[in-house]
Motif scaffolding. Structure first.
Motif, mmCIF file in Angstrom:
data_model
loop_
_atom_site.group_PDB
_atom_site.id
_atom_site.type_symbol
_atom_site.label_atom_id
_atom_site.label_comp_id
_atom_site.label_asym_id
_atom_site.label_seq_id
_atom_site.Cartn_x
_atom_site.Cartn_y
_atom_site.Cartn_z
ATOM 1 N N LEU A 1 51.741 40.124 95.524
ATOM 2 C CA LEU A 1 51.609 38.671 95.500
ATOM 3 C C LEU A 1 50.258 38.232 96.054
ATOM 4 N N CYS B 1 56.286 38.864 87.055
ATOM 5 C CA CYS B 1 57.658 38.447 86.742
ATOM 6 C C CYS B 1 58.252 39.245 85.586
ATOM 7 N N TRP C 1 59.170 42.034 90.246
ATOM 8 C CA TRP C 1 58.745 41.961 91.642
ATOM 9 C C TRP C 1 58.939 40.547 92.189
ATOM 10 N N HIS C 2 58.704 39.554 91.333
ATOM 11 C CA HIS C 2 58.836 38.157 91.749
ATOM 12 C C HIS C 2 59.405 37.352 90.589
ATOM 13 N N THR C 3 59.842 36.135 90.892
ATOM 14 C CA THR C 3 60.311 35.215 89.862
ATOM 15 C C THR C 3 59.318 34.059 89.760
ATOM 16 N N ALA D 1 59.965 31.019 90.044
ATOM 17 C CA ALA D 1 60.303 30.081 91.123
ATOM 18 C C ALA D 1 59.651 30.504 92.433
ATOM 19 N N GLU D 2 59.611 31.790 92.704
ATOM 20 C CA GLU D 2 58.964 32.283 93.919
ATOM 21 C C GLU D 2 57.464 32.010 93.889
ATOM 22 N N LEU D 3 56.848 32.200 92.737
ATOM 23 C CA LEU D 3 55.415 31.926 92.621
ATOM 24 C C LEU D 3 55.135 30.442 92.854
ATOM 25 N N ARG D 4 55.995 29.586 92.298
ATOM 26 C CA ARG D 4 55.815 28.143 92.496
ATOM 27 C C ARG D 4 55.960 27.775 93.972
ATOM 28 N N ALA D 5 56.939 28.386 94.653
ATOM 29 C CA ALA D 5 57.165 28.083 96.066
ATOM 30 C C ALA D 5 55.984 28.530 96.925
ATOM 31 N N VAL D 6 55.454 29.708 96.657
ATOM 32 C CA VAL D 6 54.342 30.230 97.451
ATOM 33 C C VAL D 6 53.076 29.414 97.221
ATOM 34 N N ALA E 1 51.353 29.213 88.198
ATOM 35 C CA ALA E 1 52.743 29.459 88.596
ATOM 36 C C ALA E 1 53.705 28.582 87.792
#
Length: 274
Positions: free
Chosen positions: A103, A126, A132-134, A136-141, A158
């Motif tokens: 990430l 994704c 590894w990530h979704t 939604a996780e990328l948007r949150a980070v 994202a």
């Protein structure tokens, strides 16, 4: 009395100097890692290539190593090295190399990639059945990134990231169509028959209109067995009432006019209106 250069330094410089047989990033990283302090990490494009993240040709061909060090310490300064100073960088070992986590590597690519390239890299994070990530996780980070270069580009990428994308070409095609005003398709949709049995997994699909798009690489043309499988697969998809648009690199030439024409025609024939 002059000091003797470290073995790792000599090895790294020798690899750098051999212009007739340029070393790969992995070879350069292996040579340099023999002299790296324990607090130094490979980062940015070097970490991306070690992780296996797709990069555009201009960055893949760059033989400089990117090395990040803790905040307040001096970044390495020597030919072939791009030093970066950063605080509290989590790391992992990939193929034995200390690299920034996946990430963080993508975040570091923010100022280096174009919009489409950054989304392609996000789609890689994704991808697969066990990503590894979704998105939604990328948007949150990225929502929490402030005051650093590339943060706006990362937030925009994202928002456009999608799960289960198989290749950068799929990302490029999807964004090209959406930017042209065509409704966004579903990525890697599984078509089932009337009994619920699996028929095919298609690259892009407009479910409402039962139109799908498949990107064909050279392997589909040169492999005789794959060619026969593709014919049967297309027949089965169309037996279920779908219209399949198959494209190649040629359809993306001249600004992609031919690709847009074919997709618009297929969608319009099924009742799509803009």
């Amino acid at each position: 009395m002059p000091t003797t250069p470290e073995r790792g330094a000599l090895s790294f410089r020798r690899l750098r100097a051999d212009r007739d047989h340029p070393a790969s990033i992995v070879e350069l990283a292996r040579a340099y890692s023999k002299r790296m302090p324990a607090t130094h990490l490979f980062s940015h494009t070097t970490a991306a290539l070690i992780h296996g993240i797709w990069l555009p040709g201009r960055l893949e061909a760059d033989r400089r190593l990117h090395v990040s060090v803790p905040a307040g310490t001096r970044a390495p300064q020597m030919a072939g090295i791009v030093g970066h100073e950063g605080a509290g960088r989590a790391f992992q070992r990939v193929h034995g190399f200390p690299v920034t986590i996946l990430l963080q590597t993508w975040i570091d690519l923010g100022p280096l990639l174009t919009r489409v390239e950054l989304v392609a890299a996000a789609d890689f994070l994704c991808s697969g059945r066990h990503p590894w990530h979704t998105p939604a996780e990328l948007r949150a980070v990225t929502a929490g990134l402030m005051g650093r270069r590339g943060c706006r580009a990362l937030r925009a990428a994202a928002a456009l990231a999608r799960a289960a994308v198989d290749s950068p070409q799929e990302t490029k095609t999807r964004l090209f169509l959406v930017d042209a005003g065509i409704p966004e398709p579903v990525v890697n949709f599984e078509i089932l028959d009337s009994g619920g049995a699996f028929v095919a997994r298609v690259d892009l699909a407009w479910l409402r209109f039962k139109v799908c798009l498949e990107y064909e690489g050279d392997g589909h043309r040169t492999d005789a067995r794959q060619f026969r499988v593709d014919i049967t697969r297309r027949e089965r998809v169309e037996d279920e009432g779908w219209r399949m648009v198959r494209i190649t690199d040629d359809d993306l030439k001249n600004g992609g006019d031919e690709l847009l024409r074919r997709v618009r025609t297929a969608l319009a024939a099924r009742g799509a209106r803009w």
